[in-house]
Write a protein that holds these residues in place. Structure first.
Motif, PDB file in Angstrom:
ATOM      1  N   ASN A  40     -82.478 -47.439 -49.789  1.00 54.98           N
ATOM      2  CA  ASN A  40     -83.233 -48.406 -48.992  1.00 54.98           C
ATOM      3  C   ASN A  40     -82.524 -49.746 -48.852  1.00 54.98           C
ATOM      4  OD1 ASN A  40     -85.255 -46.596 -48.501  1.00 54.98           O
ATOM      5  ND2 ASN A  40     -86.611 -47.368 -50.088  1.00 54.98           N
ATOM      6  N   TRP A  41     -81.917 -50.235 -49.910  1.00 53.91           N
ATOM      7  CA  TRP A  41     -81.256 -51.549 -49.840  1.00 53.91           C
ATOM      8  C   TRP A  41     -80.061 -51.501 -48.891  1.00 53.91           C
ATOM      9  CZ3 TRP A  41     -84.087 -55.381 -50.936  1.00 53.91           C
ATOM     10  CH2 TRP A  41     -85.056 -55.287 -51.924  1.00 53.91           C
ATOM     11  N   THR A  75     -90.480 -43.925 -44.426  1.00 52.12           N
ATOM     12  CA  THR A  75     -90.254 -44.692 -45.647  1.00 52.12           C
ATOM     13  C   THR A  75     -91.540 -45.360 -46.110  1.00 52.12           C
ATOM     14  OG1 THR A  75     -88.864 -46.324 -46.739  1.00 52.12           O
ATOM     15  CG2 THR A  75     -89.569 -46.848 -44.501  1.00 52.12           C
ATOM     16  N   ALA A  77     -91.052 -48.023 -48.100  1.00 58.58           N
ATOM     17  CA  ALA A  77     -90.525 -49.363 -48.395  1.00 58.58           C
ATOM     18  C   ALA A  77     -90.893 -50.330 -47.272  1.00 58.58           C
ATOM     19  CB  ALA A  77     -89.012 -49.309 -48.579  1.00 58.58           C
ATOM     20  N   LYS A  78     -91.783 -51.249 -47.571  1.00 59.92           N
ATOM     21  CA  LYS A  78     -92.254 -52.206 -46.556  1.00 59.92           C
ATOM     22  C   LYS A  78     -91.128 -53.106 -46.065  1.00 59.92           C
ATOM     23  CE  LYS A  78     -96.456 -50.801 -46.661  1.00 59.92           C
ATOM     24  NZ  LYS A  78     -96.780 -49.767 -45.723  1.00 59.92           N
ATOM     25  N   SER A  79     -90.206 -53.468 -46.937  1.00 54.67           N
ATOM     26  CA  SER A  79     -89.097 -54.330 -46.523  1.00 54.67           C
ATOM     27  C   SER A  79     -88.195 -53.607 -45.524  1.00 54.67           C
ATOM     28  CB  SER A  79     -88.287 -54.800 -47.733  1.00 54.67           C
ATOM     29  OG  SER A  79     -87.861 -53.691 -48.503  1.00 54.67           O
TER      30      SER A  79
END
Length: 108
Positions: A40-41, A75, A77-79
């Protein structure tokens, strides 16, 4: 090696903020990362990088629509969702309209 790839993406993303033109030739490799990575990052960085390339290469906008929509849907992952939505919003101005005409910013 995922750690090396992630580090390289970080560096290129920072450099591309200064001059995106220097990294247009690498767009296919970043697109591959966008569609195959599960980190994700790193995806956040790649999404931002691709977004910075769209104004320099408007044809990239249409190619990004499906992969970004897929990430948003899959995903948790909100970011990452936020960055994909932000990049989609920027890219939409460079895609063709439903009637086939160019959007206001798309080059002919």
């Amino acid at each position: 090696e995922p750690a090396v790839t992630s580090c390289a993406v970080n560096v290129v993303c920072e450099l591309a903020n200064q001059n995106p033109n220097n990294y247009l030739a690498m767009a296919p490799q970043f697109f591959r990362l966008l569609t195959t990575s599960s980190n994700n990052w790193m995806l956040i960085k790649v999404v931002k990088l691709m977004g910075s390339l769209v104004p320099k290469e408007p044809r990239l906008a249409r190619k990004l629509l499906e992969p970004l929509a897929t990430i948003i849907q899959n995903t948790q992952a909100k970011s990452l969702q936020y960055e994909c939505i932000h990049t989609l919003t920027l890219a939409l101005a460079y895609t063709k309209k439903a009637d086939g005409t160019d959007a206001k910013n798309a080059s002919a």
